[in-house]
Design a protein around this motif. Structure first.
Motif, PDB file in Angstrom:
ATOM      1  N   GLU A 145       2.832  12.247 -18.911  1.00  0.00           N
ATOM      2  CA  GLU A 145       2.268  12.935 -17.744  1.00  0.00           C
ATOM      3  C   GLU A 145       1.882  11.937 -16.658  1.00  0.00           C
ATOM      4  N   ASP A 146       1.300  10.816 -17.035  1.00  0.00           N
ATOM      5  CA  ASP A 146       0.942   9.785 -16.056  1.00  0.00           C
ATOM      6  C   ASP A 146       2.186   9.226 -15.381  1.00  0.00           C
ATOM      7  N   LYS A 147       3.221   8.982 -16.167  1.00  0.00           N
ATOM      8  CA  LYS A 147       4.459   8.451 -15.598  1.00  0.00           C
ATOM      9  C   LYS A 147       5.110   9.486 -14.690  1.00  0.00           C
ATOM     10  N   MET A 148       5.070  10.766 -15.091  1.00  0.00           N
ATOM     11  CA  MET A 148       5.655  11.823 -14.269  1.00  0.00           C
ATOM     12  C   MET A 148       4.919  11.941 -12.939  1.00  0.00           C
ATOM     13  N   ALA A 149       3.597  11.811 -12.976  1.00  0.00           N
ATOM     14  CA  ALA A 149       2.814  11.858 -11.733  1.00  0.00           C
ATOM     15  C   ALA A 149       3.219  10.729 -10.799  1.00  0.00           C
ATOM     16  N   ALA A 150       3.433   9.561 -11.351  1.00  0.00           N
ATOM     17  CA  ALA A 150       3.848   8.423 -10.528  1.00  0.00           C
ATOM     18  C   ALA A 150       5.244   8.642  -9.954  1.00  0.00           C
ATOM     19  N   LEU A 151       6.156   9.215 -10.767  1.00  0.00           N
ATOM     20  CA  LEU A 151       7.518   9.470 -10.299  1.00  0.00           C
ATOM     21  C   LEU A 151       7.527  10.516  -9.179  1.00  0.00           C
ATOM     22  N   LYS A 152       6.740  11.568  -9.352  1.00  0.00           N
ATOM     23  CA  LYS A 152       6.685  12.615  -8.323  1.00  0.00           C
ATOM     24  C   LYS A 152       6.073  12.084  -7.036  1.00  0.00           C
ATOM     25  N   ALA A 153       5.045  11.249  -7.156  1.00  0.00           N
ATOM     26  CA  ALA A 153       4.418  10.657  -5.974  1.00  0.00           C
ATOM     27  C   ALA A 153       5.399   9.737  -5.257  1.00  0.00           C
ATOM     28  N   THR A 154       6.172   8.985  -6.017  1.00  0.00           N
ATOM     29  CA  THR A 154       7.177   8.099  -5.426  1.00  0.00           C
ATOM     30  C   THR A 154       8.271   8.901  -4.740  1.00  0.00           C
ATOM     31  N   GLN A 155       8.675  10.008  -5.349  1.00  0.00           N
ATOM     32  CA  GLN A 155       9.690  10.868  -4.744  1.00  0.00           C
ATOM     33  C   GLN A 155       9.197  11.443  -3.416  1.00  0.00           C
ATOM     34  N   PHE A 156       7.959  11.905  -3.402  1.00  0.00           N
ATOM     35  CA  PHE A 156       7.407  12.465  -2.169  1.00  0.00           C
ATOM     36  C   PHE A 156       7.270  11.384  -1.098  1.00  0.00           C
ATOM     37  N   THR A 157       6.809  10.206  -1.491  1.00  0.00           N
ATOM     38  CA  THR A 157       6.646   9.104  -0.533  1.00  0.00           C
ATOM     39  C   THR A 157       7.991   8.722   0.084  1.00  0.00           C
ATOM     40  N   GLY A 158       9.030   8.671  -0.753  1.00  0.00           N
ATOM     41  CA  GLY A 158      10.355   8.350  -0.233  1.00  0.00           C
ATOM     42  C   GLY A 158      10.852   9.405   0.737  1.00  0.00           C
ATOM     43  N   SER A 159      10.562  10.681   0.454  1.00  0.00           N
ATOM     44  CA  SER A 159      10.983  11.760   1.348  1.00  0.00           C
ATOM     45  C   SER A 159      10.251  11.683   2.687  1.00  0.00           C
ATOM     46  N   VAL A 160       8.962  11.344   2.651  1.00  0.00           N
ATOM     47  CA  VAL A 160       8.188  11.207   3.892  1.00  0.00           C
ATOM     48  C   VAL A 160       8.718  10.042   4.726  1.00  0.00           C
ATOM     49  N   ASN A 161       9.069   8.949   4.087  1.00  0.00           N
ATOM     50  CA  ASN A 161       9.574   7.775   4.810  1.00  0.00           C
ATOM     51  C   ASN A 161      10.917   8.047   5.477  1.00  0.00           C
ATOM     52  N   GLU A 162      11.661   9.028   4.970  1.00  0.00           N
ATOM     53  CA  GLU A 162      12.953   9.373   5.564  1.00  0.00           C
ATOM     54  C   GLU A 162      12.819  10.331   6.744  1.00  0.00           C
ATOM     55  N   LEU A 163      11.624  10.866   6.960  1.00  0.00           N
ATOM     56  CA  LEU A 163      11.402  11.783   8.088  1.00  0.00           C
ATOM     57  C   LEU A 163      11.399  11.006   9.410  1.00  0.00           C
ATOM     58  N   PRO A 164      11.723  11.691  10.513  1.00  0.00           N
ATOM     59  CA  PRO A 164      11.698  11.003  11.823  1.00  0.00           C
ATOM     60  C   PRO A 164      10.274  10.637  12.222  1.00  0.00           C
ATOM     61  N   SER A 165      10.176   9.677  13.099  1.00  0.00           N
ATOM     62  CA  SER A 165       8.860   9.268  13.584  1.00  0.00           C
ATOM     63  C   SER A 165       8.342  10.274  14.595  1.00  0.00           C
ATOM     64  N   VAL A 166       7.077  10.141  14.947  1.00  0.00           N
ATOM     65  CA  VAL A 166       6.486  11.046  15.929  1.00  0.00           C
ATOM     66  C   VAL A 166       7.181  10.889  17.275  1.00  0.00           C
TER      67      VAL A 166
END
Length: 338
Positions: free
Chosen positions: A202-223
């Motif tokens: 569960e701890d590892k899954m939480a880290a993987l999901k957080a990393t996935q979300f962070t990567g998706s946010v970084n791919e978004l356009p800037s303001v």
């Protein structure tokens, strides 16, 4: 003259040459060398018959031997009665039977019976020697042990922490749900090593999901890119952000704690910028253009269709009434002519 008989392991050996006898069919069969009451009395009579008349055995010794034998016989009878009573009390109980290489057999005792002088338990339509009985439990204990065993198998099928991927999230959730459904007493059956593995996953899954979300946010356009985007580009940005938003909504509270504050602030800034730019161009944040106007237009079309259908229905009723009136008039004319 004395009687000499070999005794081995407390049993009288009938044949010193071999431990088996042969029946009429030529097959060997085991000889029962158990010392019973009848055999003891035969030896006692033989001892009295062939004792040395010059040095006879005293009456006290005979009485002592008889008393010892009676005591042993009483203990054996008591043990048999106790075993039978204990077996009777097992009917309807949940038991675990150690069946050797076949593992443990789990189930409820339906009845008991005697076979070849042994007490047998009927469990799952099979008979087992009472000597193989391992554990007797009540229903809650039995269910707890069964559920814990199923949970152990489920956790064992999960990948290791090092091989865990985001696609395994459903399996980890299922294992957690199975554990949470157990009562407090049933959870005690779960082995610590399996529970530790589930928590580590569960701890590892939480880290993987957080990393996935962070990567998706970084791919978004800037303001800045959002503010300079035209209508078509802004619609693409909104669709891209919608996918990232789904990832965020799918995060549990524990998983969101793994996301850095910087990423959360970046996500919220992009969200606000998209909302402002979409409003400026008359777009919805989800990429829809003029959604309210479109819905209003569709509603107007549906209303017009309903009105036309109602008008056709009214015209049809009027025509039917007119035809009926004409028919009545024709009947009146025919009647007058006649």
């Amino acid at each position: 003259m004395a009687i000499i008989q070999e005794v081995k392991d407390g049993k009288v050996v009938n044949d010193t040459s071999e431990s088996t006898s042969t029946n009429k069919n030529g097959k060997k069969k085991n000889v029962d060398n158990t010392m019973g009451q009848e055999q003891f009395l035969q030896l006692l009579v033989a001892q009295m018959q062939y004792q040395d008349p010059l040095e006879p055995t005293s009456n006290t010794e005979w009485v002592a031997q008889m008393a010892t034998f009676s005591m042993v016989e009483s203990l054996n009878n008591m043990q048999s009665a106790f075993t039978q009573q204990s077996a009777n009390s097992l009917v309807g109980k949940y038991v675990f039977i150690n069946d050797g290489d076949n593992g443990f057999v789990k189930g409820k005792v339906d009845f008991i019976t005697q076979q070849n002088g042994k007490t047998m338990l009927s469990v799952n339509d099979q008979l087992y020697d009472i000597d193989k009985l391992d554990t007797v439990s009540d229903e809650e204990y039995y269910e707890g042990a069964i559920l814990a065993n199923d949970l152990h198998k489920m956790i064992q099928l999960l990948p290791s922490v090092d091989n865990l991927t985001v696609s395994d999230e459903g399996l980890v959730k299922s294992a957690r749900e199975a554990y949470d459904k157990l009562t407090d007493s049933q959870k005690k059956f779960v082995q610590k090593e399996h529970l530790d593995k589930l928590r580590a996953l569960e701890d590892k899954m939480a880290a993987l999901k957080a990393t996935q979300f962070t990567g998706s946010v970084n791919e978004l356009p800037s303001v800045g890119q959002i503010e300079e985007a035209d209508e078509e580009t802004l619609m693409k940005y909104n669709a891209q952000f919608a996918d990232t938003s789904k990832l965020y909504e799918g995060l549990s509270e524990e998983q969101r704690k793994k996301v850095s504050e910087k990423t959360i602030n970046q996500y919220n800034s992009i969200k606000d910028a998209l909302a402002a730019a979409s409003k400026k161009l008359g777009l919805k944040p989800d990429g829809g253009e003029g959604t309210d106007d479109a819905e209003s237009e569709v509603a107007d079309i549906l209303q017009k269709i309903l009105e036309e259908l109602q008008a056709q229905k009214n015209n049809g009723e009027q025509e039917d009434n007119s035809n009926e009136s004409n028919g009545n008039e024709d009947n009146s004319i025919d009647a007058g002519t006649n």
